[in-house]
Design an enzyme around this catalytic site. Structure first.
Site, PDB file in Angstrom:
ATOM      1  N   ALA A  24       0.811  -1.214   0.000  1.00 43.91           N
ATOM      2  CA  ALA A  24       0.000   0.000   0.000  1.00 43.91           C
ATOM      3  C   ALA A  24       0.846   1.265   0.000  1.00 43.91           C
ATOM      4  O   ALA A  24       0.410   2.303  -0.505  1.00 43.91           O
ATOM      5  CB  ALA A  24      -0.938   0.001   1.200  1.00 43.91           C
ATOM      6  N   THR A  25       2.043   1.210   0.567  1.00 37.50           N
ATOM      7  CA  THR A  25       2.907   2.388   0.566  1.00 37.50           C
ATOM      8  C   THR A  25       3.254   2.783  -0.861  1.00 37.50           C
ATOM      9  O   THR A  25       3.170   3.963  -1.242  1.00 37.50           O
ATOM     10  CB  THR A  25       4.179   2.137   1.384  1.00 37.50           C
ATOM     11  OG1 THR A  25       3.826   2.003   2.762  1.00 37.50           O
ATOM     12  CG2 THR A  25       5.169   3.279   1.230  1.00 37.50           C
TER      13      THR A  25
ATOM     14  N   GLN B 215      -7.149  -0.512   5.746  1.00 39.04           N
ATOM     15  CA  GLN B 215      -7.725  -1.053   6.975  1.00 39.04           C
ATOM     16  C   GLN B 215      -9.211  -1.374   6.841  1.00 39.04           C
ATOM     17  O   GLN B 215      -9.755  -2.136   7.645  1.00 39.04           O
ATOM     18  CB  GLN B 215      -7.526  -0.053   8.127  1.00 39.04           C
ATOM     19  CG  GLN B 215      -6.088   0.207   8.498  1.00 39.04           C
ATOM     20  CD  GLN B 215      -5.433  -0.946   9.245  1.00 39.04           C
ATOM     21  OE1 GLN B 215      -6.105  -1.793   9.833  1.00 39.04           O
ATOM     22  NE2 GLN B 215      -4.112  -0.979   9.229  1.00 39.04           N
TER      23      GLN B 215
ATOM     24  N   SER C 294      -3.989  -3.597   0.615  1.00 44.70           N
ATOM     25  CA  SER C 294      -2.789  -4.347   0.975  1.00 44.70           C
ATOM     26  C   SER C 294      -3.174  -5.759   1.391  1.00 44.70           C
ATOM     27  O   SER C 294      -4.157  -5.946   2.125  1.00 44.70           O
ATOM     28  CB  SER C 294      -2.062  -3.649   2.124  1.00 44.70           C
ATOM     29  OG  SER C 294      -0.954  -4.395   2.563  1.00 44.70           O
TER      30      SER C 294
ATOM     31  N   HIS D 248      -1.514  -8.032   3.354  1.00 45.09           N
ATOM     32  CA  HIS D 248      -1.241  -8.542   4.702  1.00 45.09           C
ATOM     33  C   HIS D 248      -2.148  -7.947   5.774  1.00 45.09           C
ATOM     34  O   HIS D 248      -2.088  -8.358   6.934  1.00 45.09           O
ATOM     35  CB  HIS D 248       0.243  -8.354   5.069  1.00 45.09           C
ATOM     36  CG  HIS D 248       0.633  -6.970   5.477  1.00 45.09           C
ATOM     37  ND1 HIS D 248       0.830  -6.597   6.788  1.00 45.09           N
ATOM     38  CD2 HIS D 248       0.896  -5.870   4.741  1.00 45.09           C
ATOM     39  CE1 HIS D 248       1.204  -5.332   6.845  1.00 45.09           C
ATOM     40  NE2 HIS D 248       1.248  -4.864   5.612  1.00 45.09           N
TER      41      HIS D 248
ATOM     42  N   THR E  68       8.920  -7.178 -11.887  1.00 42.16           N
ATOM     43  CA  THR E  68       8.409  -8.537 -12.029  1.00 42.16           C
ATOM     44  C   THR E  68       7.471  -8.874 -10.879  1.00 42.16           C
ATOM     45  O   THR E  68       7.833  -8.718  -9.708  1.00 42.16           O
ATOM     46  CB  THR E  68       9.574  -9.547 -12.046  1.00 42.16           C
ATOM     47  OG1 THR E  68      10.453  -9.230 -13.130  1.00 42.16           O
ATOM     48  CG2 THR E  68       9.058 -10.970 -12.195  1.00 42.16           C
TER      49      THR E  68
ATOM     50  N   CYS F 241       4.292   1.329  11.834  1.00 43.10           N
ATOM     51  CA  CYS F 241       5.202   2.030  10.922  1.00 43.10           C
ATOM     52  C   CYS F 241       6.003   3.115  11.617  1.00 43.10           C
ATOM     53  O   CYS F 241       7.051   3.527  11.126  1.00 43.10           O
ATOM     54  CB  CYS F 241       4.408   2.628   9.769  1.00 43.10           C
ATOM     55  SG  CYS F 241       3.461   1.411   8.845  1.00 43.10           S
TER      56      CYS F 241
END
Length: 364
Positions: A69-70, A174, A192, A194, A230, A311
């Site tokens: 997501a970053t 989230q 994201s 995870h 890739t 983070c």
């Protein structure tokens, strides 16, 4: 160890792990290669792409896989400003946004308007009305806050952005699969893997047709000519399967756990940070007057919980989200975040929270 840090990351779903294993163990072809094995790998990536897009509720547009997501947020904001150019020099965002949004906006040669929030963590609507205008390139807002769980009015912000001719970017990391998202009000959406029981190292940016941001990663242009690098079939496959498992059952489980958590960490000793109504109930952020959180975590070392965003842990700074609510430095530093979800058992939650409660009261 009792794991109560679901906002930092979620456990990997067994089904997602099983989908990844063949691509890690036996099937190692590059999905961008033209031979048969490469085409098989590409087919797996495309299946996963469709699964994530379907879970998001996106019927049009394109979904690009990213490293997380970053990267998706950086691409959305930087790429949009690069595409629009100097005609719209303004970025509008919210004081409680994730650092990947705030820091990206501040790194641009742009006018950045950071909208304040009220004590409930919700965006100041008057400030948003005043800020979002025909000079605005992009409006960036988080669906569910990663620290306090507050749900922002994305549909309303998207309407404002569209009326002004600006792009609406939503960080749905989230909230993906947890709360309703007005996809129709958004032009760009970051998710994201995870955070939804998938693997780390893969995310996605959904892009409405005609709103494609300029590329920020250059090279082979593997993702639709706009994102180079890739792709990992294993990570994509795990993300895709994890996305298919998001369901109302998770929401029902979380509601039960929320009720339990609020009974154990209850008022008046424990004060809820952020709105009590407009929030995702898998995130409980509370504070106790005078609490030494570092000492609390040391005394409860068999429980994984948090003092804020993973983070920013170790930065030495108190939470910018909690300070944005108007909390003092002392109040911000006396807050803890408890996160739970699909694999949290009621009995272990009760025991863990009772341990935290006893340790906190023992400091008095």
């Amino acid at each position: 160890m009792t794991y109560l840090d679901y906002q930092a990351t979620t456990p990997l779903a067994p089904e997602a792990f099983a989908a990844m294993v063949p691509w890690l163990r036996d099937q190692h072809a590059n999905p961008h290669s033209p031979h048969r094995e490469g085409r098989r790998a590409k087919a797996a990536v495309e299946v996963a792409r469709g699964q994530v897009a379907a879970a998001l509720g996106a019927t049009g547009g394109r979904l690009f896989f990213t490293s997380g997501a970053t990267e998706a947020a950086n691409w959305a904001i930087t790429g949009t400003c690069a595409r629009v150019g100097g005609k719209r020099p303004k970025v509008v965002t919210i004081a409680t946004e994730h650092a990947c949004v705030l820091d990206t906006a501040r790194a641009l040669a742009a006018e950045v308007v950071v909208l304040p929030v009220g004590p409930d963590g919700l965006v100041d609507r008057d400030a948003a009305l005043a800020a979002i205008d025909d000079r605005t390139a992009i409006v960036a807002a988080m669906l569910v806050n990663n620290e306090i769980g507050v749900v922002q009015p994305i549909a309303w912000l998207g309407e404002l952005a569209r009326a002004a001719g600006a792009v609406m970017f939503c960080d749905a990391v989230q909230g993906f699969g947890r709360v309703d998202l007005a996809v129709d009000a958004c032009d760009l959406i970051a998710v994201s893997a995870h955070k939804v029981y998938g693997p780390k190292g893969v995310g996605a940016l959904w892009v409405r047709d005609g709103m494609e941001p300029a590329a920020i990663l250059h090279g082979g242009g593997q993702e639709g000519g706009l994102r180079s690098g890739t792709l990992s079939p294993a990570l994509c496959a795990g993300f895709g399967v994890a996305a298919t498992l998001l369901s109302v059952e998770d929401r029902a489980q979380v509601e039960r756990l929320w009720g339990i958590a609020r009974m154990v960490l209850s008022a008046p000793d424990w004060v809820l940070n952020g709105s009590a109504e407009q929030r995702w109930h898998g995130n409980l952020n509370v504070r106790m007057d005078g609490l030494d959180v570092a000492r609390l975590m040391s005394e409860c070392r068999t429980i994984a919980f948090s003092a804020g965003s993973a983070c920013s842990s170790g930065s030495g700074r108190s939470s910018h989200v909690l300070r944005a609510l108007g909390l003092s430095e002392r109040e911000a530093r006396s807050s803890v975040r408890i996160g739970f979800g699909r694999y949290t058992q009621e009995e272990e939650l009760v025991q863990a929270l009772q341990t935290i409660d006893r340790a906190a009261r023992g400091q008095r």
